[in-house]
Design an enzyme around this catalytic site. Sequence first.
Site, mmCIF file in Angstrom:
data_model
loop_
_atom_site.group_PDB
_atom_site.id
_atom_site.type_symbol
_atom_site.label_atom_id
_atom_site.label_comp_id
_atom_site.label_asym_id
_atom_site.label_seq_id
_atom_site.Cartn_x
_atom_site.Cartn_y
_atom_site.Cartn_z
ATOM 1 N N GLY A 10 102.085 85.583 59.784
ATOM 2 C CA GLY A 10 100.994 85.428 60.739
ATOM 3 C C GLY A 10 101.227 84.164 61.536
ATOM 4 O O GLY A 10 102.356 83.830 61.872
ATOM 5 N N CYS A 11 100.177 83.452 61.818
ATOM 6 C CA CYS A 11 100.266 82.220 62.599
ATOM 7 C C CYS A 11 101.179 81.208 61.903
ATOM 8 O O CYS A 11 101.012 80.927 60.717
ATOM 9 C CB CYS A 11 98.870 81.628 62.767
ATOM 10 S SG CYS A 11 98.868 80.025 63.576
ATOM 11 N N PHE A 12 102.133 80.661 62.638
ATOM 12 C CA PHE A 12 103.068 79.728 62.003
ATOM 13 C C PHE A 12 102.418 78.422 61.600
ATOM 14 O O PHE A 12 102.940 77.702 60.758
ATOM 15 C CB PHE A 12 104.335 79.497 62.818
ATOM 16 C CG PHE A 12 104.210 79.239 64.294
ATOM 17 C CD1 PHE A 12 103.207 78.471 64.835
ATOM 18 C CD2 PHE A 12 105.156 79.776 65.152
ATOM 19 C CE1 PHE A 12 103.123 78.235 66.196
ATOM 20 C CE2 PHE A 12 105.093 79.549 66.517
ATOM 21 C CZ PHE A 12 104.069 78.770 67.042
ATOM 22 N N TRP A 13 101.262 78.077 62.159
ATOM 23 C CA TRP A 13 100.579 76.858 61.720
ATOM 24 C C TRP A 13 100.209 76.960 60.247
ATOM 25 O O TRP A 13 100.314 75.989 59.505
ATOM 26 C CB TRP A 13 99.318 76.601 62.534
ATOM 27 C CG TRP A 13 99.518 76.354 63.991
ATOM 28 C CD1 TRP A 13 100.675 76.033 64.643
ATOM 29 C CD2 TRP A 13 98.509 76.404 64.996
ATOM 30 N NE1 TRP A 13 100.442 75.877 65.986
ATOM 31 C CE2 TRP A 13 99.129 76.104 66.231
ATOM 32 C CE3 TRP A 13 97.145 76.676 64.969
ATOM 33 C CZ2 TRP A 13 98.415 76.055 67.429
ATOM 34 C CZ3 TRP A 13 96.440 76.630 66.163
ATOM 35 C CH2 TRP A 13 97.069 76.325 67.375
#
Length: 179
Positions: A10-13
Site C-alpha cells: 500500500g502506501c510506502f509511508w
Amino acid sequence: MQEIIYFGGGCFWCTEAVFDRVQGVLDVESGYANGHVSQPSYEQVCEGTTGHAEVLKVSFDPAQIALHTLLEIFFGTHDPTTLNRQGNDVGTQYRSGIYTTSPEQQAQVQAWVQALNQDKVFGAPVVTEVLPLDNYWPAEDYHQDYFARNPHQGYCAYVVGPKVHKFLHTFAAYAKKGE
C-alpha cells in the site's frame, strides 16, 4: 553481506515506517516498481497509468534477520487479501507485491505465499503479486522518511502511526533497540 528486496504494502509511508524500525534492516527507500514508465513522478503513479506500485526498497543483513522474518512482518502489517487496495488507498499503485532480486528470493517468497494460501492463514486468498523486480525508481525526496519527519500530519497520525504501533506490539522481538 547485504540483500535487497522490495515490498509493496500500500502506501510506502506506512511500509517505510515499519521496516525502518526492524533489526537487521540496513536501509529503506520509498520508490516505484514494476511499471512501464521511466522516472515516474508521484503524481503520475497516483493517476494509476504507469503500472508502478508504491514500494519500499529494503536493504538487509541476512546474518542479522532472515528473509522469512521480513516476510512475517510484511504479511503481519498489511492486508494481503485485498486487490489494489489498502484501507482507503485504492488503485493498482497500492497493490500488495513483493519484488525479488534473485531466483532464491523468488522461490522462497512464492513458497511462503503458497503456504499462507494452503493454510488459509488470512481466511481469504493472498493476492500479493510476486515478481522479479523491474523498472524501479526512487520516490521524490519529500517521500523519504516521511513519517519520521511528519508524525502529526493527519494521514501519519491516523494510518501510519497505528501500523507502527502494531509492529512494535506484535513484532517487538524484531524492533531496533530504543523503539
